[in-house]
Design an enzyme around this catalytic site. Structure first.
Site, PDB file in Angstrom:
ATOM      1  N   CYS A   1       0.806  -1.222   0.000  1.00 60.82           N
ATOM      2  CA  CYS A   1       0.000   0.000   0.000  1.00 60.82           C
ATOM      3  C   CYS A   1       0.842   1.277   0.000  1.00 60.82           C
ATOM      4  O   CYS A   1       0.536   2.239  -0.707  1.00 60.82           O
ATOM      5  CB  CYS A   1      -0.918  -0.004   1.210  1.00 60.82           C
ATOM      6  SG  CYS A   1      -0.107  -0.537   2.712  1.00 60.82           S
TER       7      CYS A   1
ATOM      8  N   HIS B   1      -3.022   5.994   4.630  1.00 66.97           N
ATOM      9  CA  HIS B   1      -1.593   6.237   4.798  1.00 66.97           C
ATOM     10  C   HIS B   1      -1.266   7.634   4.240  1.00 66.97           C
ATOM     11  O   HIS B   1      -1.671   7.974   3.118  1.00 66.97           O
ATOM     12  CB  HIS B   1      -0.762   5.205   4.039  1.00 66.97           C
ATOM     13  CG  HIS B   1      -0.732   3.841   4.668  1.00 66.97           C
ATOM     14  ND1 HIS B   1      -1.362   3.533   5.839  1.00 66.97           N
ATOM     15  CD2 HIS B   1      -0.099   2.699   4.276  1.00 66.97           C
ATOM     16  CE1 HIS B   1      -1.144   2.253   6.143  1.00 66.97           C
ATOM     17  NE2 HIS B   1      -0.380   1.731   5.208  1.00 66.97           N
TER      18      HIS B   1
HETATM   19  C1  2RA Z   1       1.220  -1.752   6.688  1.00 70.60           C
HETATM   20  N1  2RA Z   1       1.959  -1.593   4.433  1.00 70.60           N
HETATM   21  O1  2RA Z   1       0.799  -0.593   6.631  1.00 70.60           O
HETATM   22  C2  2RA Z   1       1.571  -2.477   5.454  1.00 70.60           C
HETATM   23  C3  2RA Z   1       0.418  -3.341   5.037  1.00 70.60           C
HETATM   24  N2  2RA Z   1       0.645  -3.975   3.801  1.00 70.60           N
HETATM   25  O2  2RA Z   1       1.373  -2.364   7.723  1.00 70.60           O
END
Ligand code: 2RA
Length: 330
Positions: free
Chosen positions: A127, A240
């Site tokens: 991600c 994110h």
């Molecule tokens: C996380 N990127 O945020 C990882 C999940 N794939 O933990």
């Protein structure tokens, strides 16, 4: 043409979101089958495609499916991908099991859909990579990106439904003056920031940080691109955020970069500082587009440098949406 679709790991955060995205984007589903661990097999799930009984993923017959989304774990993907592809089923794998395998395309459809070729197995990026990749690639095409420095602020959804529940529970416990406790993350995540996602590597970076390096290079077909990253878990639910600094080959003007990014598929420009408009997790939640803003001339690299902030829904562009977009390309 319609397709028989299977979701392996249908009860997890990503699996559930894939169901929603397939429906939302009117993916031509002939029949949807849901698979999970033996523990969940036999339970019935309400979906926009009707009530579906969950089946045991370990016993799936892939000759009955055209496309299978794998969203269980890297180990499970490794054990089952060959079984699926040799039965003629396309596999879109959300785990990291095949991302660094030269024979397996790693795809962000807006950037490198061509890489799919005739591969039956396609890897979905991590991600953190997928969310940064689209604006970064546009800037790379226009100005030639020489160096990339990224700092992330990652939501608890990155650790799945269990990570999100841990944030809710810890926050409640903390506010009620109870023992906070933690299981999913190395430390309590409520009211905290943890600079540790995935395991530490020999070079003292975490695997999450190195994923951004390895995967961006592969997707961009730039095997030497200098990239460095610090990944931090913060107490947000599912978006994110990433602060990105680039040094460019050609001079870059922030106004031109804003104009460029305003018309890029998959990007929503959130850039009006006079009115406090910029990307944020609360506005990027459940959005397909990645919000990009705070675009400014970087003070270190001067007219050959840019600094900006992106926010992308970790479960959507960071996982389920990108996976469904790959299926659309197939
Ligand atoms: C996380 N990127 O945020 C990882 C999940 N794939 O933990």
């Amino acid at each position: 043409m319609t397709y028989k679709v299977g979701i392996m790991g249908a009860t997890g955060a990503v699996g559930r979101e894939i169901i929603e995205v397939l429906n939302d984007r009117n993916f031509p589903v002939e029949k949807l089958r849901l698979f999970a661990s033996v523990r969940s097999a036999g339970k019935v799930m309400e979906t926009p495609f009707g009530e579906i009984t969950i089946e045991n993923a370990d016993e799936a017959d892939y000759s009955e499916m055209d496309i299978a989304f794998f969203a269980i774990s890297g180990g499970w993907s490794k054990e089952n991908a060959e079984k699926a592809t040799s039965a003629g089923c396309y596999v879109i794998d959300n785990s990291s099991a095949f991302r660094y395998d030269d024979k397996v395309p790693l795809v962000v459809p807006e950037i490198n859909a061509d890489a799919i070729g005739d591969s039956k197995l396609i890897a979905n990026p991590n991600c953190t990579t997928a969310i940064a990749a689209i604006p970064l690639y546009e800037l790379h095409k226009a100005y030639g990106v020489k160096k990339v420095l990224i700092s992330t602020y990652q939501a608890t959804s990155g650790a799945g439904a269990a990570g999100m529940s841990e944030l809710t529970e810890e926050t409640r416990n903390y506010l009620e003056g109870k023992e906070v406790g933690n299981k999913v993350f190395a430390y309590p995540i409520a009211f905290n920031a943890i600079p540790h996602i995935d395991s530490f590597q020999e070079n003292d970076y975490t695997r999450e940080e190195m994923k951004v390096v390895w995967e961006t290079r592969k997707i961009f077909s730039e095997p030497e691109m200098p990239i460095s990253c610090t990944c931090v878990r913060i107490p947000t639910m599912r978006v994110h955020a990433e602060s990105i600094v680039i040094e460019t080959e050609k001079p870059v003007n922030p106004d031109d970069a804003k104009k460029l990014l305003s018309s890029v598929e998959g990007v929503e420009l959130k850039e009006d500082i006079a009115n406090n408009v910029y990307p944020m997790p609360i506005t990027a939640t459940k959005k397909y587009d990645v919000e990009v803003g705070r675009i400014r001339q970087n003070l270190v690299f001067g007219d050959h440098g840019l600094e900006f902030f992106v926010c992308g829904d970790q479960i959507l562009k960071g996982a389920a949406l990108n996976a469904v977009q790959i299926a659309e390309k197939l």
